[in-house]
Design a protein around this motif. Structure first.
Motif, short mmCIF file in Angstrom:
data_model
loop_
_atom_site.label_atom_id
_atom_site.label_comp_id
_atom_site.label_asym_id
_atom_site.label_seq_id
_atom_site.Cartn_x
_atom_site.Cartn_y
_atom_site.Cartn_z
N SER A 31 0.98 -1.17 0.00
CA SER A 31 -0.25 0.17 0.16
C SER A 31 0.93 1.44 -0.07
O SER A 31 0.72 2.07 0.83
N ALA A 33 1.37 4.83 -1.24
CA ALA A 33 0.58 6.01 -1.72
C ALA A 33 1.19 7.07 -2.25
O ALA A 33 0.67 8.26 -2.74
N PRO A 39 -2.24 2.62 -7.51
CA PRO A 39 -3.38 2.91 -6.34
C PRO A 39 -4.12 1.85 -5.98
O PRO A 39 -4.77 1.90 -4.90
N VAL A 42 -3.39 0.43 -2.28
CA VAL A 42 -3.73 1.38 -1.46
C VAL A 42 -5.23 1.46 -1.12
O VAL A 42 -5.76 1.09 0.10
N HIS A 43 -6.24 1.23 -1.96
CA HIS A 43 -7.46 0.96 -2.11
C HIS A 43 -8.04 -0.25 -1.39
O HIS A 43 -8.89 -0.42 -0.47
N TYR A 70 -6.30 9.98 -0.79
CA TYR A 70 -6.75 8.37 -0.31
C TYR A 70 -7.57 8.54 0.70
O TYR A 70 -7.65 9.48 1.42
N TYR A 92 -2.37 3.40 7.19
CA TYR A 92 -2.46 2.08 6.39
C TYR A 92 -1.23 2.34 5.13
O TYR A 92 -1.23 1.24 4.58
N ASP A 93 -1.02 3.28 4.90
CA ASP A 93 0.07 3.29 3.64
C ASP A 93 1.33 3.20 4.22
O ASP A 93 1.63 3.35 5.43
N GLY A 154 -4.66 6.87 4.90
CA GLY A 154 -4.03 6.39 3.66
C GLY A 154 -2.75 6.81 2.96
O GLY A 154 -2.60 6.59 1.89
N GLU A 155 -2.35 8.04 3.47
CA GLU A 155 -1.25 8.76 2.80
C GLU A 155 -0.41 9.65 3.82
O GLU A 155 0.23 10.84 3.49
#
Length: 450
Positions: A31, A33, A39, A42-43, A70, A92-93, A154-155
């Motif tokens: 993941s 970002a 991508p 990451v999603h 994200y 989570y990235d 997420g980033e």
């Protein structure tokens, strides 16, 4: 809900096989970002975090669109009327894991080695924080003692858009205490509560000397080369001791626990015989002094190099700034200094990249003794108040939304061995277990005291 520290510790230990299985699954998702990376993982990771918290019994977990970036994972879990609100954060990235870093095991395949640690990109930073938050929810159970907000970004590792989103939606993120599970103590089994973060400001500098490349033999010696001019400019950022010395950039002294030199030397991977940079205590240098780093430069590599003078070179600079300083002012001081350096009257262009503000914890907040006590019970020893040279920009935004909230900075990313952002990143499972116990005990004690 369990009643004693011993009960919480036993429950956490029993849950660890499940926790580590879930960590393995998360590590396998690349993941990253950063711009230019696929991508889709990451999603996929964002949805995996939704599933993770739903498996912990959380209801209403959802992905919130973050403009320009994200999505973040969010949930608002109710507690008893009148109870405080605790926000649990992780991201989570992850950082990229290029082959050039020299990994000894595949970065996207979690690997257990003889030292008991789990190796893989994100195993520590910050998927360990995600599973610690998962397990904390499991141990609190449905009758949790307070309202809990879940926030997973997420980033965090790249240019984040979450700070602006949080500040634009204060009602979603207002809390009495924010637990940031994205850092760690000096070494495994040595509890540390981080009370200060350096900020991170960045810019690019471009040096131009020629209209186009020219033959280095025919014109070298009189025509200035952009790379040589860039070297002269970058050399002005440090003095002979290696201290960052830029007019208007703040410096200070650290007044908390000392940085353990053997721990730092092992974690930093300094080669035998190579000296440390700077002056003052080791803690001063990494927690309360500025530090400029050249992150990269646009120029030919050695395989592509030819006998020409370079007409232009661009470098990206990052500067860590001390707690208590103004990020915008510190970046402007750096940029002004760069603009003032013009060897051979070369053209110098400087552009802002980002401002990440530094932060100092208010240690007088009533949540701090509760956090210290919880960590002491989980680790069985006294807790150090430490700093970090790293930056977590979201912290400043959370304080804007909730000025009176406590900020708790901890996690399983030990300085000595985790090697976050580098090759062979790893985490110690026992450290994850201790953080699960710490967070569970803290929430219970904090809720009871408010």
């Amino acid at each position: 809900m369990t009643d004693t520290a011993a009960d919480v510790t036993a429950a956490a230990k029993a849950l660890m096989p499940d926790v580590l299985d879930r960590l393995d699954a998360l590590v396998r998702i690349p993941s990253v970002a950063f711009p230019g990376f696929d991508p889709e993982p990451v999603h996929r990771m964002g949805q995996a975090v939704v599933d993770l918290f739903e498996a912990a019994g959380a209801e209403g977990v959802r992905l919130l669109d973050v403009p320009g970036g994200y999505p973040c994972v969010y949930a608002d879990l109710p507690g008893p009327d009148g109870s405080p609100t605790v926000l649990l954060y992780a991201h989570y990235d992850v950082q990229p894991a290029p082959e050039s870093q020299g990994w000894s095991t595949p970065p996207w395949e979690p690997t257990r080695k003889d030292d008991g640690r789990i190796y893989g990109r994100g195993a520590a930073d910050d998927k360990s924080g995600l599973v610690a938050n998962y397990a904390t929810l499991k141990l609190l159970g449905a009758d949790r003692p307070c309202r809990v907000i879940l926030l997973s970004e997420g980033e965090e590792e790249t240019i984040s858009h979450l700070e602006a989103f949080v500040e634009a939606n204060p009602d979603l993120f207002a809390c009495d205490a924010a637990v940031i599970a994205d850092i760690g103590g000096q070494e495994v089994g040595r509890p540390g509560l981080t009370v200060a973060l350096r900020g991170d400001v960045a810019c690019t500098v471009t040096v131009r000397t020629l209209e186009h490349p020219v033959h280095s033999g025919e014109f070298g010696g009189a025509a200035p080369d952009a790379m040589t001019a860039m070297i002269r400019i970058l050399d002005t950022l440090h003095d002979e001791n290696g201290d960052t010395v830029i007019p208007g950039v703040d410096s200070g002294r650290w007044d908390g626990a000392a940085m353990d030199e053997p721990v730092y030397r092992e974690g930093s991977a300094i080669l035998p015989g190579v000296d440390f940079l700077g002056t003052g205590s080791l803690a001063d240098r990494i927690w309360m002094k500025p530090s400029v780093t050249v992150l990269g430069m646009d120029l030919p590599n050695t395989a592509e190099a030819s006998n020409v003078l370079l007409p232009s070179v661009t470098a990206k600079l990052s500067m860590r700034i001390i707690p208590g300083s103004d990020g915008d002012a510190q970046l402007e001081a750096l940029m002004a200094h760069l603009r003032s350096q013009r060897p051979w009257n070369c053209v110098v262009e400087v552009e802002k990249v980002k401002v990440g503000h530094a932060f100092r914890v208010d240690e007088s907040h009533p949540a701090i003794p509760a956090a210290m006590d919880a960590m002491r019970q989980a680790y069985g020893r006294q807790v150090e108040s430490i700093g970090s040279g790293a930056s977590i920009p979201l912290v400043a935004s959370l304080k804007k939304v909730s000025p009176d909230a406590a900020i708790l900075l901890w996690g399983a990313e030990d300085t000595k061995q985790s090697r976050i952002h580098a090759s062979d990143e790893s985490v110690d499972p026992d450290e994850i277990e201790r953080m699960i116990v710490t967070q569970t005990l803290f929430i219970r004690e904090f809720a009871a005291a408010m």
